[in-house]
Write a protein that holds these residues in place. Structure first.
Motif, PDB file in Angstrom:
ATOM      1  N   LYS A 155      72.261  53.514  75.380  1.00  0.00           N
ATOM      2  CA  LYS A 155      72.752  52.705  76.497  1.00  0.00           C
ATOM      3  C   LYS A 155      73.772  51.650  76.054  1.00  0.00           C
ATOM      4  CE  LYS A 155      71.288  49.900  80.463  1.00  0.00           C
ATOM      5  NZ  LYS A 155      72.535  49.165  80.438  1.00  0.00           N
ATOM      6  N   PRO A 156      73.495  50.851  75.019  1.00  0.00           N
ATOM      7  CA  PRO A 156      74.516  49.865  74.626  1.00  0.00           C
ATOM      8  C   PRO A 156      75.821  50.512  74.144  1.00  0.00           C
ATOM      9  CG  PRO A 156      72.534  49.610  73.271  1.00  0.00           C
ATOM     10  CD  PRO A 156      72.247  50.656  74.280  1.00  0.00           C
ATOM     11  N   ALA A 157      75.721  51.671  73.494  1.00  0.00           N
ATOM     12  CA  ALA A 157      76.944  52.359  73.045  1.00  0.00           C
ATOM     13  C   ALA A 157      77.759  52.808  74.252  1.00  0.00           C
ATOM     14  CB  ALA A 157      76.590  53.561  72.171  1.00  0.00           C
ATOM     15  N   LYS A 158      77.083  53.380  75.234  1.00  0.00           N
ATOM     16  CA  LYS A 158      77.791  53.820  76.441  1.00  0.00           C
ATOM     17  C   LYS A 158      78.363  52.619  77.199  1.00  0.00           C
ATOM     18  CE  LYS A 158      76.024  58.368  77.494  1.00  0.00           C
ATOM     19  NZ  LYS A 158      74.931  58.876  76.738  1.00  0.00           N
ATOM     20  N   ASP A 159      77.602  51.544  77.314  1.00  0.00           N
ATOM     21  CA  ASP A 159      78.110  50.358  78.012  1.00  0.00           C
ATOM     22  C   ASP A 159      79.386  49.828  77.346  1.00  0.00           C
ATOM     23  OD1 ASP A 159      76.144  50.376  79.956  1.00  0.00           O
ATOM     24  OD2 ASP A 159      74.887  48.876  78.969  1.00  0.00           O
ATOM     25  N   ALA A 160      79.386  49.735  76.028  1.00  0.00           N
ATOM     26  CA  ALA A 160      80.565  49.235  75.318  1.00  0.00           C
ATOM     27  C   ALA A 160      81.748  50.187  75.484  1.00  0.00           C
ATOM     28  CB  ALA A 160      80.241  49.045  73.829  1.00  0.00           C
ATOM     29  N   PHE A 161      81.480  51.478  75.401  1.00  0.00           N
ATOM     30  CA  PHE A 161      82.544  52.473  75.526  1.00  0.00           C
ATOM     31  C   PHE A 161      83.101  52.503  76.947  1.00  0.00           C
ATOM     32  CE2 PHE A 161      83.970  57.077  75.339  1.00  0.00           C
ATOM     33  CZ  PHE A 161      84.991  56.868  74.429  1.00  0.00           C
ATOM     34  N   PHE A 162      82.209  52.495  77.940  1.00  0.00           N
ATOM     35  CA  PHE A 162      82.660  52.535  79.337  1.00  0.00           C
ATOM     36  C   PHE A 162      83.471  51.293  79.682  1.00  0.00           C
ATOM     37  CE2 PHE A 162      78.809  55.317  80.708  1.00  0.00           C
ATOM     38  CZ  PHE A 162      79.304  56.369  79.968  1.00  0.00           C
ATOM     39  N   SER A 163      83.048  50.153  79.183  1.00  0.00           N
ATOM     40  CA  SER A 163      83.787  48.920  79.428  1.00  0.00           C
ATOM     41  C   SER A 163      85.202  49.026  78.856  1.00  0.00           C
ATOM     42  CB  SER A 163      83.037  47.740  78.812  1.00  0.00           C
ATOM     43  OG  SER A 163      83.726  46.550  79.046  1.00  0.00           O
ATOM     44  N   GLU A 164      85.319  49.541  77.646  1.00  0.00           N
ATOM     45  CA  GLU A 164      86.638  49.724  77.040  1.00  0.00           C
ATOM     46  C   GLU A 164      87.469  50.723  77.845  1.00  0.00           C
ATOM     47  OE1 GLU A 164      88.783  51.133  72.857  1.00  0.00           O
ATOM     48  OE2 GLU A 164      86.589  51.098  72.956  1.00  0.00           O
ATOM     49  N   LEU A 165      86.864  51.849  78.211  1.00  0.00           N
ATOM     50  CA  LEU A 165      87.603  52.879  78.942  1.00  0.00           C
ATOM     51  C   LEU A 165      88.100  52.371  80.297  1.00  0.00           C
ATOM     52  CD1 LEU A 165      85.359  56.035  78.346  1.00  0.00           C
ATOM     53  CD2 LEU A 165      87.528  55.493  77.233  1.00  0.00           C
ATOM     54  N   PHE A 166      87.193  51.781  81.077  1.00  0.00           N
ATOM     55  CA  PHE A 166      87.527  51.379  82.440  1.00  0.00           C
ATOM     56  C   PHE A 166      88.410  50.137  82.505  1.00  0.00           C
ATOM     57  CE2 PHE A 166      83.376  53.553  83.835  1.00  0.00           C
ATOM     58  CZ  PHE A 166      84.037  54.698  84.247  1.00  0.00           C
ATOM     59  N   TYR A 167      88.125  49.147  81.680  1.00  0.00           N
ATOM     60  CA  TYR A 167      88.775  47.842  81.838  1.00  0.00           C
ATOM     61  C   TYR A 167      89.909  47.571  80.845  1.00  0.00           C
ATOM     62  CZ  TYR A 167      84.510  47.459  84.528  1.00  0.00           C
ATOM     63  OH  TYR A 167      83.483  47.704  85.406  1.00  0.00           O
ATOM     64  N   GLU A 168      90.012  48.387  79.795  1.00  0.00           N
ATOM     65  CA  GLU A 168      91.089  48.184  78.828  1.00  0.00           C
ATOM     66  C   GLU A 168      92.060  49.365  78.761  1.00  0.00           C
ATOM     67  OE1 GLU A 168      89.598  46.974  74.954  1.00  0.00           O
ATOM     68  OE2 GLU A 168      87.901  45.968  75.916  1.00  0.00           O
ATOM     69  N   LEU A 169      91.549  50.585  79.026  1.00  0.00           N
ATOM     70  CA  LEU A 169      92.362  51.778  78.800  1.00  0.00           C
ATOM     71  C   LEU A 169      92.745  52.535  80.074  1.00  0.00           C
ATOM     72  CD1 LEU A 169      90.539  53.011  75.571  1.00  0.00           C
ATOM     73  CD2 LEU A 169      92.643  51.664  75.750  1.00  0.00           C
ATOM     74  N   GLY A 170      92.350  52.036  81.248  1.00  0.00           N
ATOM     75  CA  GLY A 170      92.809  52.606  82.511  1.00  0.00           C
ATOM     76  C   GLY A 170      92.145  53.897  82.949  1.00  0.00           C
ATOM     77  N   ILE A 171      91.015  54.243  82.386  1.00  0.00           N
ATOM     78  CA  ILE A 171      90.293  55.441  82.821  1.00  0.00           C
ATOM     79  C   ILE A 171      89.609  55.132  84.158  1.00  0.00           C
ATOM     80  CG2 ILE A 171      88.387  57.017  82.248  1.00  0.00           C
ATOM     81  CD1 ILE A 171      90.935  57.419  80.517  1.00  0.00           C
ATOM     82  N   GLU A 172      89.623  56.096  85.074  1.00  0.00           N
ATOM     83  CA  GLU A 172      89.017  55.929  86.400  1.00  0.00           C
ATOM     84  C   GLU A 172      87.732  56.730  86.570  1.00  0.00           C
ATOM     85  OE1 GLU A 172      90.027  53.858  88.898  1.00  0.00           O
ATOM     86  OE2 GLU A 172      91.593  53.092  87.569  1.00  0.00           O
TER      87      GLU A 172
END
Length: 186
Positions: free
Chosen positions: A95-112
């Motif tokens: 869960k923490p790995a996914k949370d950190a990755f999703f945060s980077e993807l959605f809020y820093e890298l523009g993934i929708e």
């Protein structure tokens, strides 16, 4: 918890990946250390070209314990691939790995949108996906993608994580934690 992929982590990651409880569920399989090293180099280069995003999952001491990758990026969407070494199953790293990755993807890298293609026989991964409140089963809501991933037979369930649903979850979770903190102070 996450760091960019690095060839120096390959020995540890390869030893973790070849475990029989892990290997069948890894997307980028390597039958030797040299092949794993080559695949990791290709992964780093593919990220530089914008084809995927990949991170090494680390434990509290920075030791590599698995990988998390967004493959096949197209139209601000991609497919998630995650694996943890067997000694780290059930230890609370997913869960923490996914949370950190999703945060980077959605809020820093523009993934929708993040898709997860999970083999119907992979009970461990299905249960892990169903525990996440921002994951939706998308077999019926995304029929074209579902048909595409099952072109060779009814093998996979399709799950979807949208930026909106993930954001709603994180806002709700933050409000719950704030309310819980205020109750403790009262």
């Amino acid at each position: 918890m996450l760091k960019k992929r690095d060839l120096q982590d390959c020995h540890v990651l390869y030893d973790l990946m070849v475990h029989p409880d892990v290997f069948p569920f890894v997307r980028q399989k390597a039958s030797s250390y040299d092949e794993f090293l080559f695949l990791t180099k290709q992964t780093i280069e593919a990220e530089e070209r914008g084809e995927l995003i990949s991170r090494t999952i680390t434990d509290e001491w920075g030791a590599p314990i698995g990988t998390i990758t967004l493959f096949d990026i197209e139209d601000n969407a991609g497919f998630l691939g995650t694996w943890l070494g067997k000694p780290y199953h059930g230890c609370g790293y997913n869960k923490p790995a996914k949370d950190a990755f999703f945060s980077e993807l959605f809020y820093e890298l523009g993934i929708e949108t993040i898709f997860m293609r999970i083999r119907k026989v992979n009970v461990r991964s299905i249960k892990a996906a169903q525990k996440l409140p921002y994951v939706a089963l998308a077999n019926e809501t995304r029929p074209k993608v579902y048909e595409q991933i099952n072109a060779n037979g009814d093998i996979y369930n399709l799950y979807e994580i949208s930026k909106d649903l993930y954001t709603l979850h994180t806002l709700r979770e933050g409000m719950f934690q704030e309310a819980h903190h205020q109750l403790k102070e009262a």
